[in-house]
Design a protein around this motif. Structure first.
Motif, PDB file in Angstrom:
ATOM      1  N   VAL A   1       0.839  -1.194   0.000  1.00 41.90           N
ATOM      2  CA  VAL A   1       0.000   0.000   0.000  1.00 41.90           C
ATOM      3  C   VAL A   1       0.877   1.248   0.000  1.00 41.90           C
ATOM      4  CG1 VAL A   1      -1.781   1.287   1.240  1.00 41.90           C
ATOM      5  CG2 VAL A   1      -1.840  -1.221   1.219  1.00 41.90           C
ATOM      6  N   LEU A   2       0.616   2.129  -0.957  1.00 44.59           N
ATOM      7  CA  LEU A   2       1.304   3.414  -1.030  1.00 44.59           C
ATOM      8  C   LEU A   2       0.274   4.524  -1.187  1.00 44.59           C
ATOM      9  CD1 LEU A   2       4.396   2.872  -3.384  1.00 44.59           C
ATOM     10  CD2 LEU A   2       4.394   3.051  -0.893  1.00 44.59           C
ATOM     11  N   GLY A   3       0.695   5.733  -0.903  1.00 50.48           N
ATOM     12  CA  GLY A   3      -0.169   6.895  -1.028  1.00 50.48           C
ATOM     13  C   GLY A   3       0.373   8.024  -0.191  1.00 50.48           C
TER      14      GLY A   3
ATOM     15  N   VAL B   1      -0.818  -0.878  -4.460  1.00 48.83           N
ATOM     16  CA  VAL B   1      -2.229  -0.504  -4.426  1.00 48.83           C
ATOM     17  C   VAL B   1      -2.320   0.829  -3.689  1.00 48.83           C
ATOM     18  CG1 VAL B   1      -2.686  -1.858  -2.304  1.00 48.83           C
ATOM     19  CG2 VAL B   1      -4.573  -1.192  -3.803  1.00 48.83           C
ATOM     20  N   HIS B   2      -3.063   1.756  -4.251  1.00 49.41           N
ATOM     21  CA  HIS B   2      -3.201   3.078  -3.645  1.00 49.41           C
ATOM     22  C   HIS B   2      -4.053   2.974  -2.380  1.00 49.41           C
ATOM     23  CE1 HIS B   2      -4.146   7.362  -3.191  1.00 49.41           C
ATOM     24  NE2 HIS B   2      -3.182   7.615  -4.064  1.00 49.41           N
ATOM     25  N   GLU B   3      -3.726   3.782  -1.391  1.00 43.68           N
ATOM     26  CA  GLU B   3      -4.486   3.739  -0.138  1.00 43.68           C
ATOM     27  C   GLU B   3      -5.960   4.063  -0.361  1.00 43.68           C
ATOM     28  OE1 GLU B   3      -3.865   7.313   2.536  1.00 43.68           O
ATOM     29  OE2 GLU B   3      -2.045   7.424   1.346  1.00 43.68           O
TER      30      GLU B   3
ATOM     31  N   PHE C   1     -14.385  -5.259  -8.817  1.00 40.82           N
ATOM     32  CA  PHE C   1     -13.710  -4.036  -8.368  1.00 40.82           C
ATOM     33  C   PHE C   1     -12.586  -3.684  -9.333  1.00 40.82           C
ATOM     34  CE2 PHE C   1     -10.364  -1.836  -5.976  1.00 40.82           C
ATOM     35  CZ  PHE C   1     -11.089  -0.747  -5.510  1.00 40.82           C
ATOM     36  N   ALA C   2     -12.517  -2.401  -9.703  1.00 45.91           N
ATOM     37  CA  ALA C   2     -11.453  -1.898 -10.572  1.00 45.91           C
ATOM     38  C   ALA C   2     -10.780  -0.720  -9.877  1.00 45.91           C
ATOM     39  CB  ALA C   2     -12.017  -1.466 -11.919  1.00 45.91           C
ATOM     40  N   PRO C   3      -9.509  -0.836  -9.493  1.00 42.42           N
ATOM     41  CA  PRO C   3      -8.819   0.268  -8.821  1.00 42.42           C
ATOM     42  C   PRO C   3      -8.779   1.520  -9.699  1.00 42.42           C
ATOM     43  CG  PRO C   3      -7.546  -1.771  -8.640  1.00 42.42           C
ATOM     44  CD  PRO C   3      -8.644  -2.028  -9.627  1.00 42.42           C
ATOM     45  N   GLN C   4      -8.834   2.671  -9.044  1.00 43.72           N
ATOM     46  CA  GLN C   4      -8.749   3.937  -9.756  1.00 43.72           C
ATOM     47  C   GLN C   4      -7.318   4.234 -10.191  1.00 43.72           C
ATOM     48  OE1 GLN C   4     -10.852   7.294  -7.911  1.00 43.72           O
ATOM     49  NE2 GLN C   4     -11.807   5.852  -6.494  1.00 43.72           N
ATOM     50  N   TYR C   5      -6.337   3.730  -9.430  1.00 46.85           N
ATOM     51  CA  TYR C   5      -4.933   4.042  -9.676  1.00 46.85           C
ATOM     52  C   TYR C   5      -4.193   2.811 -10.182  1.00 46.85           C
ATOM     53  CZ  TYR C   5      -5.590   8.275  -6.802  1.00 46.85           C
ATOM     54  OH  TYR C   5      -6.021   9.472  -6.291  1.00 46.85           O
ATOM     55  N   THR C   6      -3.363   3.001 -11.186  1.00 46.91           N
ATOM     56  CA  THR C   6      -2.439   1.956 -11.595  1.00 46.91           C
ATOM     57  C   THR C   6      -1.255   1.927 -10.620  1.00 46.91           C
ATOM     58  OG1 THR C   6      -1.116   3.410 -13.003  1.00 46.91           O
ATOM     59  CG2 THR C   6      -3.052   2.363 -14.006  1.00 46.91           C
ATOM     60  N   THR C   7      -0.393   0.940 -10.784  1.00 44.46           N
ATOM     61  CA  THR C   7       0.815   0.885  -9.954  1.00 44.46           C
ATOM     62  C   THR C   7       1.667   2.139 -10.152  1.00 44.46           C
ATOM     63  OG1 THR C   7       0.941  -1.526  -9.768  1.00 44.46           O
ATOM     64  CG2 THR C   7       3.028  -0.336  -9.707  1.00 44.46           C
ATOM     65  N   ALA C   8       1.854   2.560 -11.410  1.00 43.38           N
ATOM     66  CA  ALA C   8       2.657   3.748 -11.692  1.00 43.38           C
ATOM     67  C   ALA C   8       2.017   5.008 -11.128  1.00 43.38           C
ATOM     68  CB  ALA C   8       2.879   3.884 -13.198  1.00 43.38           C
TER      69      ALA C   8
ATOM     70  N   ALA D   1       3.384   7.682  -8.305  1.00 39.95           N
ATOM     71  CA  ALA D   1       3.448   9.111  -8.613  1.00 39.95           C
ATOM     72  C   ALA D   1       2.743   9.930  -7.538  1.00 39.95           C
ATOM     73  CB  ALA D   1       2.825   9.369  -9.979  1.00 39.95           C
ATOM     74  N   ASP D   2       1.604   9.452  -7.056  1.00 40.72           N
ATOM     75  CA  ASP D   2       0.883  10.181  -6.015  1.00 40.72           C
ATOM     76  C   ASP D   2       1.655  10.173  -4.701  1.00 40.72           C
ATOM     77  OD1 ASP D   2      -1.409  11.727  -5.386  1.00 40.72           O
ATOM     78  OD2 ASP D   2      -2.286  10.028  -4.313  1.00 40.72           O
ATOM     79  N   TYR D   3       2.263   9.033  -4.389  1.00 43.96           N
ATOM     80  CA  TYR D   3       3.132   8.950  -3.208  1.00 43.96           C
ATOM     81  C   TYR D   3       4.277   9.939  -3.324  1.00 43.96           C
ATOM     82  CZ  TYR D   3       6.902   7.047  -0.304  1.00 43.96           C
ATOM     83  OH  TYR D   3       7.939   6.904   0.591  1.00 43.96           O
ATOM     84  N   SER D   4       4.916   9.983  -4.500  1.00 47.93           N
ATOM     85  CA  SER D   4       6.059  10.871  -4.715  1.00 47.93           C
ATOM     86  C   SER D   4       5.657  12.334  -4.611  1.00 47.93           C
ATOM     87  CB  SER D   4       6.681  10.584  -6.084  1.00 47.93           C
ATOM     88  OG  SER D   4       7.779  11.443  -6.336  1.00 47.93           O
ATOM     89  N   ALA D   5       4.495  12.683  -5.177  1.00 49.21           N
ATOM     90  CA  ALA D   5       4.040  14.072  -5.137  1.00 49.21           C
ATOM     91  C   ALA D   5       3.814  14.545  -3.713  1.00 49.21           C
ATOM     92  CB  ALA D   5       2.760  14.212  -5.958  1.00 49.21           C
ATOM     93  N   ALA D   6       3.324  13.636  -2.857  1.00 54.52           N
ATOM     94  CA  ALA D   6       3.054  14.015  -1.467  1.00 54.52           C
ATOM     95  C   ALA D   6       4.312  14.040  -0.616  1.00 54.52           C
ATOM     96  CB  ALA D   6       2.032  13.044  -0.859  1.00 54.52           C
ATOM     97  N   ARG D   7       5.254  13.141  -0.887  1.00 51.31           N
ATOM     98  CA  ARG D   7       6.455  13.022  -0.060  1.00 51.31           C
ATOM     99  C   ARG D   7       7.593  13.920  -0.534  1.00 51.31           C
ATOM    100  NH1 ARG D   7       6.005   8.483   3.445  1.00 51.31           N
ATOM    101  NH2 ARG D   7       3.791   7.932   3.432  1.00 51.31           N
TER     102      ARG D   7
END
Length: 348
Positions: free
Chosen positions: A180-182, A211-213, A309-316, A320-326
Protein backbone atom coordinates in the motif's frame (compact mmCIF):
# COMPACT_ATOMS: atom_id res chain seq x y z
CA UNK A 1 -28.13 -4.11 4.46
CA UNK A 2 -30.52 -1.54 5.86
CA UNK A 3 -29.68 -0.76 9.46
CA UNK A 4 -26.35 -2.58 9.31
CA UNK A 5 -24.00 -2.40 12.30
CA UNK A 6 -20.30 -2.66 11.39
CA UNK A 7 -17.41 -3.28 13.78
CA UNK A 8 -13.96 -2.25 12.47
CA UNK A 9 -10.72 -3.29 14.17
CA UNK A 10 -7.40 -1.50 13.85
CA UNK A 11 -8.83 2.03 13.73
CA UNK A 12 -5.83 3.61 15.49
CA UNK A 13 -4.01 3.39 12.17
CA UNK A 14 -4.63 5.60 9.17
CA UNK A 15 -6.21 2.94 6.95
CA UNK A 16 -8.50 1.66 9.69
CA UNK A 17 -9.78 5.09 10.64
CA UNK A 18 -10.39 5.96 6.99
CA UNK A 19 -12.40 2.77 6.44
CA UNK A 20 -14.50 3.47 9.54
CA UNK A 21 -15.24 7.02 8.40
CA UNK A 22 -16.12 5.79 4.90
CA UNK A 23 -18.51 3.18 6.27
CA UNK A 24 -20.29 5.59 8.58
CA UNK A 25 -21.23 7.70 5.55
CA UNK A 26 -22.50 4.74 3.54
CA UNK A 27 -26.24 4.38 2.85
CA UNK A 28 -27.90 1.68 4.89
CA UNK A 29 -25.31 1.67 7.68
CA UNK A 30 -26.90 2.45 11.00
CA UNK A 31 -23.86 2.26 13.26
CA UNK A 32 -20.07 1.87 13.01
CA UNK A 33 -17.92 0.88 16.01
CA UNK A 34 -14.15 1.30 15.79
CA UNK A 35 -12.03 -0.89 18.10
CA UNK A 36 -8.36 -0.50 19.04
CA UNK A 37 -6.04 -0.14 22.02
CA UNK A 38 -5.54 3.57 21.28
CA UNK A 39 -7.91 6.23 19.93
CA UNK A 40 -7.28 7.19 16.29
CA UNK A 41 -5.29 10.42 15.93
CA UNK A 42 -7.43 11.47 12.94
CA UNK A 43 -10.72 10.79 14.70
CA UNK A 44 -13.59 8.61 13.48
CA UNK A 45 -16.17 11.20 12.53
CA UNK A 46 -19.62 9.90 13.52
CA UNK A 47 -18.34 6.40 14.21
CA UNK A 48 -18.04 5.26 17.83
CA UNK A 49 -14.70 4.34 19.39
CA UNK A 50 -14.33 1.49 21.87
CA UNK A 51 -10.97 0.94 23.55
CA UNK A 52 -10.33 -2.80 23.55
CA UNK A 53 -7.38 -5.14 23.13
CA UNK A 54 -8.05 -7.97 20.67
CA UNK A 55 -5.53 -10.14 22.48
CA UNK A 56 -7.70 -10.24 25.60
CA UNK A 57 -10.77 -12.48 26.05
CA UNK A 58 -12.78 -9.36 26.85
CA UNK A 59 -13.11 -8.67 23.11
CA UNK A 60 -15.93 -11.25 23.10
CA UNK A 61 -18.03 -8.97 25.31
CA UNK A 62 -17.25 -6.02 23.05
CA UNK A 63 -18.41 -7.86 19.91
CA UNK A 64 -21.53 -9.19 21.63
CA UNK A 65 -22.46 -5.78 23.06
CA UNK A 66 -22.05 -4.13 19.66
CA UNK A 67 -24.52 -6.53 18.05
CA UNK A 68 -22.53 -6.22 14.84
CA UNK A 69 -23.65 -8.09 11.74
CA UNK A 70 -20.44 -7.17 9.85
CA UNK A 71 -16.89 -7.32 11.20
CA UNK A 72 -14.02 -5.73 9.25
CA UNK A 73 -10.70 -6.96 10.65
CA UNK A 74 -7.87 -4.56 9.77
CA UNK A 75 -5.64 -5.13 12.78
CA UNK A 76 -3.06 -7.33 11.01
CA UNK A 77 0.02 -5.21 10.40
CA UNK A 78 3.75 -5.36 9.70
CA UNK A 79 4.77 -2.94 12.46
CA UNK A 80 3.37 -1.98 15.87
CA UNK A 81 1.80 1.35 16.65
CA UNK A 82 4.63 3.83 17.15
CA UNK A 83 8.21 2.75 16.53
CA UNK A 84 9.39 -0.43 14.86
CA UNK A 85 12.28 -2.68 15.71
CA UNK A 86 13.27 -6.27 16.44
CA UNK A 87 12.56 -5.94 20.17
CA UNK A 88 8.86 -5.46 19.55
CA UNK A 89 8.49 -8.24 16.97
CA UNK A 90 6.92 -10.61 19.50
CA UNK A 91 4.34 -7.97 20.39
CA UNK A 92 3.46 -7.54 16.72
CA UNK A 93 2.99 -11.29 16.26
CA UNK A 94 0.84 -11.48 19.37
CA UNK A 95 -1.35 -8.65 18.14
CA UNK A 96 -1.68 -10.18 14.67
CA UNK A 97 -2.15 -13.87 15.46
CA UNK A 98 -3.48 -14.01 19.03
CA UNK A 99 -5.63 -10.96 18.38
CA UNK A 100 -7.17 -12.62 15.33
CA UNK A 101 -7.78 -15.86 17.23
CA UNK A 102 -9.61 -14.01 20.01
CA UNK A 103 -11.67 -11.98 17.54
CA UNK A 104 -12.69 -15.06 15.57
CA UNK A 105 -13.64 -16.86 18.77
CA UNK A 106 -15.81 -13.87 19.68
CA UNK A 107 -17.44 -13.88 16.23
CA UNK A 108 -18.08 -17.63 16.49
CA UNK A 109 -20.08 -17.09 19.68
CA UNK A 110 -21.98 -14.03 18.41
CA UNK A 111 -25.06 -15.02 16.36
CA UNK A 112 -25.54 -11.52 14.97
CA UNK A 113 -22.30 -11.70 12.94
CA UNK A 114 -23.17 -12.51 9.34
CA UNK A 115 -20.21 -11.12 7.42
CA UNK A 116 -16.43 -11.08 8.06
CA UNK A 117 -13.93 -9.10 5.99
CA UNK A 118 -10.22 -9.63 6.68
CA UNK A 119 -7.34 -7.51 5.39
CA UNK A 120 -4.45 -9.76 4.40
CA UNK A 121 -1.43 -9.24 2.17
CA UNK A 122 0.16 -10.61 -1.01
CA UNK A 123 3.19 -11.28 1.20
CA UNK A 124 1.63 -14.69 1.90
CA UNK A 125 3.06 -15.78 -1.47
CA UNK A 126 6.58 -15.01 -0.30
CA UNK A 127 9.35 -13.94 -2.69
CA UNK A 128 11.68 -16.51 -4.19
CA UNK A 129 13.87 -17.02 -7.24
CA UNK A 130 11.56 -19.57 -8.89
CA UNK A 131 8.28 -17.80 -8.28
CA UNK A 132 5.76 -17.76 -11.14
CA UNK A 133 5.33 -14.61 -13.22
CA UNK A 134 1.89 -14.12 -11.64
CA UNK A 135 0.50 -15.50 -8.41
CA UNK A 136 -3.22 -16.33 -8.48
CA UNK A 137 -5.25 -16.82 -5.33
CA UNK A 138 -5.22 -20.62 -5.52
CA UNK A 139 -1.44 -20.95 -5.93
CA UNK A 140 0.65 -21.87 -2.88
CA UNK A 141 3.89 -20.08 -2.10
CA UNK A 142 6.96 -21.74 -3.62
CA UNK A 143 8.85 -20.90 -0.43
CA UNK A 144 6.55 -20.45 2.55
CA UNK A 145 7.34 -17.33 4.60
CA UNK A 146 9.31 -18.42 7.66
CA UNK A 147 8.62 -15.45 9.90
CA UNK A 148 7.62 -11.82 10.21
CA UNK A 149 4.46 -10.19 8.92
CA UNK A 150 4.14 -12.60 5.99
CA UNK A 151 4.11 -15.62 8.29
CA UNK A 152 1.60 -13.88 10.56
CA UNK A 153 -0.69 -13.34 7.58
CA UNK A 154 -0.41 -17.00 6.58
CA UNK A 155 -1.45 -18.05 10.10
CA UNK A 156 -4.26 -15.50 10.18
CA UNK A 157 -5.68 -16.86 6.93
CA UNK A 158 -5.51 -20.40 8.31
CA UNK A 159 -7.56 -19.35 11.34
CA UNK A 160 -10.04 -17.51 9.10
CA UNK A 161 -10.57 -20.68 7.04
CA UNK A 162 -11.21 -22.58 10.27
CA UNK A 163 -13.77 -19.96 11.29
CA UNK A 164 -15.51 -20.29 7.91
CA UNK A 165 -15.88 -24.04 8.51
CA UNK A 166 -17.30 -23.49 11.99
CA UNK A 167 -19.70 -20.77 10.85
CA UNK A 168 -20.77 -21.68 7.30
CA UNK A 169 -23.65 -19.25 7.66
CA UNK A 170 -21.20 -16.31 7.72
CA UNK A 171 -19.94 -14.73 4.50
CA UNK A 172 -16.14 -14.51 4.65
CA UNK A 173 -13.92 -12.41 2.40
CA UNK A 174 -10.11 -12.16 2.58
CA UNK A 175 -8.45 -9.32 0.67
CA UNK A 176 -4.75 -9.80 -0.08
CA UNK A 177 -3.52 -6.25 -0.58
CA UNK A 178 -0.35 -5.52 -2.53
CA UNK A 179 2.09 -3.02 -1.00
CA UNK A 180 0.00 0.00 0.00
CA UNK A 181 1.30 3.41 -1.03
CA UNK A 182 -0.17 6.90 -1.03
CA UNK A 183 0.24 10.34 0.51
CA UNK A 184 -0.34 9.09 4.06
CA UNK A 185 0.57 5.41 3.78
CA UNK A 186 2.78 4.08 6.58
CA UNK A 187 3.76 0.69 5.17
CA UNK A 188 7.31 -0.73 5.34
CA UNK A 189 7.76 -0.11 1.61
CA UNK A 190 6.58 3.49 2.00
CA UNK A 191 9.27 3.99 4.65
CA UNK A 192 11.86 2.34 2.42
CA UNK A 193 11.05 4.62 -0.51
CA UNK A 194 11.38 7.64 1.81
CA UNK A 195 15.06 6.87 2.48
CA UNK A 196 17.43 9.41 0.87
CA UNK A 197 19.38 6.55 -0.75
CA UNK A 198 17.82 3.18 -1.55
CA UNK A 199 19.97 0.14 -0.70
CA UNK A 200 19.34 -2.56 -3.31
CA UNK A 201 20.62 -6.07 -3.87
CA UNK A 202 23.43 -6.15 -6.42
CA UNK A 203 22.40 -7.90 -9.63
CA UNK A 204 18.64 -7.85 -9.00
CA UNK A 205 15.91 -5.53 -10.28
CA UNK A 206 12.64 -6.91 -8.90
CA UNK A 207 9.14 -6.35 -10.29
CA UNK A 208 6.82 -4.57 -7.87
CA UNK A 209 3.09 -3.91 -7.61
CA UNK A 210 1.30 -1.29 -5.53
CA UNK A 211 -2.23 -0.50 -4.43
CA UNK A 212 -3.20 3.08 -3.65
CA UNK A 213 -4.49 3.74 -0.14
CA UNK A 214 -7.68 5.24 -1.62
CA UNK A 215 -8.33 2.02 -3.54
CA UNK A 216 -7.64 -0.03 -0.40
CA UNK A 217 -10.29 1.99 1.45
CA UNK A 218 -12.74 1.69 -1.45
CA UNK A 219 -12.46 -2.08 -1.81
CA UNK A 220 -12.74 -2.70 1.95
CA UNK A 221 -15.79 -0.46 2.11
CA UNK A 222 -17.39 -2.10 -0.94
CA UNK A 223 -16.88 -5.64 0.31
CA UNK A 224 -18.16 -4.80 3.80
CA UNK A 225 -21.40 -3.52 2.25
CA UNK A 226 -21.99 -6.49 -0.06
CA UNK A 227 -25.03 -8.66 0.64
CA UNK A 228 -24.45 -11.57 2.99
CA UNK A 229 -25.02 -15.27 2.36
CA UNK A 230 -28.60 -16.30 2.00
CA UNK A 231 -29.22 -13.63 -0.67
CA UNK A 232 -28.51 -13.99 -4.40
CA UNK A 233 -25.31 -11.91 -4.59
CA UNK A 234 -22.44 -13.76 -2.93
CA UNK A 235 -19.58 -12.72 -5.24
CA UNK A 236 -17.73 -11.07 -2.35
CA UNK A 237 -17.05 -14.42 -0.65
CA UNK A 238 -13.58 -15.89 -0.97
CA UNK A 239 -10.00 -14.66 -1.32
CA UNK A 240 -8.95 -11.89 -3.69
CA UNK A 241 -5.67 -10.29 -4.77
CA UNK A 242 -5.92 -6.49 -4.74
CA UNK A 243 -3.40 -4.46 -6.76
CA UNK A 244 -3.24 -1.65 -9.27
CA UNK A 245 -2.68 -2.42 -12.93
CA UNK A 246 0.84 -2.64 -14.22
CA UNK A 247 4.27 -3.44 -12.82
CA UNK A 248 7.35 -1.33 -12.07
CA UNK A 249 10.93 -2.47 -11.75
CA UNK A 250 12.63 -1.24 -8.59
CA UNK A 251 15.05 0.78 -10.74
CA UNK A 252 12.13 2.46 -12.50
CA UNK A 253 10.51 3.29 -9.17
CA UNK A 254 13.76 4.77 -7.86
CA UNK A 255 14.15 7.02 -10.91
CA UNK A 256 10.56 8.24 -10.66
CA UNK A 257 11.09 9.02 -6.99
CA UNK A 258 14.41 10.75 -7.64
CA UNK A 259 16.13 8.42 -5.17
CA UNK A 260 19.67 7.25 -5.94
CA UNK A 261 20.19 3.51 -5.67
CA UNK A 262 23.09 1.90 -3.83
CA UNK A 263 23.56 -1.66 -5.15
CA UNK A 264 25.16 -3.82 -2.47
CA UNK A 265 25.91 -7.54 -2.10
CA UNK A 266 23.12 -9.37 -0.30
CA UNK A 267 25.04 -9.71 3.02
CA UNK A 268 25.67 -5.95 3.05
CA UNK A 269 21.99 -5.20 2.39
CA UNK A 270 21.04 -7.54 5.23
CA UNK A 271 23.48 -5.81 7.58
CA UNK A 272 22.28 -2.32 6.60
CA UNK A 273 18.70 -3.48 7.04
CA UNK A 274 19.42 -4.68 10.57
CA UNK A 275 21.02 -1.33 11.36
CA UNK A 276 18.02 0.55 9.96
CA UNK A 277 15.63 -1.52 12.06
CA UNK A 278 17.71 -0.95 15.18
CA UNK A 279 17.48 2.84 14.87
CA UNK A 280 13.85 2.70 13.75
CA UNK A 281 14.53 4.21 10.31
CA UNK A 282 12.50 1.56 8.48
CA UNK A 283 11.27 -1.99 8.95
CA UNK A 284 13.96 -3.54 6.74
CA UNK A 285 12.89 -7.06 7.61
CA UNK A 286 14.16 -10.26 5.95
CA UNK A 287 10.87 -10.59 4.08
CA UNK A 288 11.26 -7.08 2.68
CA UNK A 289 14.82 -7.85 1.60
CA UNK A 290 13.49 -10.91 -0.24
CA UNK A 291 10.86 -8.71 -1.91
CA UNK A 292 13.58 -6.26 -3.00
CA UNK A 293 15.55 -9.21 -4.36
CA UNK A 294 12.97 -11.30 -6.20
CA UNK A 295 9.89 -9.08 -6.32
CA UNK A 296 6.29 -10.27 -6.47
CA UNK A 297 3.42 -9.82 -8.95
CA UNK A 298 -0.12 -11.14 -8.50
CA UNK A 299 -2.99 -11.90 -10.85
CA UNK A 300 -6.00 -9.61 -10.27
CA UNK A 301 -8.44 -11.30 -12.67
CA UNK A 302 -10.73 -12.46 -9.84
CA UNK A 303 -10.70 -8.96 -8.35
CA UNK A 304 -12.21 -7.62 -11.57
CA UNK A 305 -14.34 -10.48 -12.84
CA UNK A 306 -15.69 -11.95 -9.59
CA UNK A 307 -15.45 -9.16 -7.04
CA UNK A 308 -16.27 -6.53 -9.64
CA UNK A 309 -13.71 -4.04 -8.37
CA UNK A 310 -11.45 -1.90 -10.57
CA UNK A 311 -8.82 0.27 -8.82
CA UNK A 312 -8.75 3.94 -9.76
CA UNK A 313 -4.93 4.04 -9.68
CA UNK A 314 -2.44 1.96 -11.59
CA UNK A 315 0.82 0.89 -9.95
CA UNK A 316 2.66 3.75 -11.69
CA UNK A 317 -0.01 6.31 -10.74
CA UNK A 318 0.10 5.11 -7.14
CA UNK A 319 3.85 5.69 -6.98
CA UNK A 320 3.45 9.11 -8.61
CA UNK A 321 0.88 10.18 -6.01
CA UNK A 322 3.13 8.95 -3.21
CA UNK A 323 6.06 10.87 -4.72
CA UNK A 324 4.04 14.07 -5.14
CA UNK A 325 3.05 14.02 -1.47
CA UNK A 326 6.46 13.02 -0.06
CA UNK A 327 8.61 15.23 -2.29
CA UNK A 328 11.32 14.49 -4.83
CA UNK A 329 14.54 12.78 -3.86
CA UNK A 330 18.13 13.85 -4.37
CA UNK A 331 18.09 13.18 -8.11
CA UNK A 332 15.96 14.81 -10.77
CA UNK A 333 13.87 12.52 -12.90
CA UNK A 334 15.72 13.45 -16.06
CA UNK A 335 19.06 12.17 -14.79
CA UNK A 336 18.24 9.63 -12.08
CA UNK A 337 20.55 6.64 -12.17
CA UNK A 338 19.37 3.11 -11.47
CA UNK A 339 20.83 -0.37 -11.70
CA UNK A 340 19.33 -0.92 -15.17
CA UNK A 341 21.34 2.11 -16.37
CA UNK A 342 24.55 0.70 -14.90
CA UNK A 343 23.94 -2.64 -16.60
CA UNK A 344 23.42 -0.85 -19.91
CA UNK A 345 26.73 0.98 -19.59
CA UNK A 346 28.57 -2.24 -18.69
CA UNK A 347 27.12 -4.04 -21.69
CA UNK A 348 28.15 -1.08 -23.84
Amino acid sequence: MAGSTVLVTGVARHLGSRVARALVRAPGVRRVIGVDVEPPPDGLGDAEFVRADLRRPGIAATVAAAGADTVVHLNVNATPLGSAGPRVRSAVKEANVIGTMQLLAACTRTPSVQRLVVKSTTSVYGSAARDPALYSEDMPARVLPSGGYARDAVEVEEYVRGFARRRPDVSVCVLRLANVLGPAADSPLARYFALPVLPTVLGFDPRLQFVHEDDAVDVLRAVALRPRRGVPATSADGTFNIAGDGVLLLSQAARRLGRPMLPLPLPAVTASGQAARTVGATDFSPEQIRLLTHGRVVDTTRMREVLGFAPQYTTAETLADYSAARGRGLLGRSWGIGWSDVRGWIRG
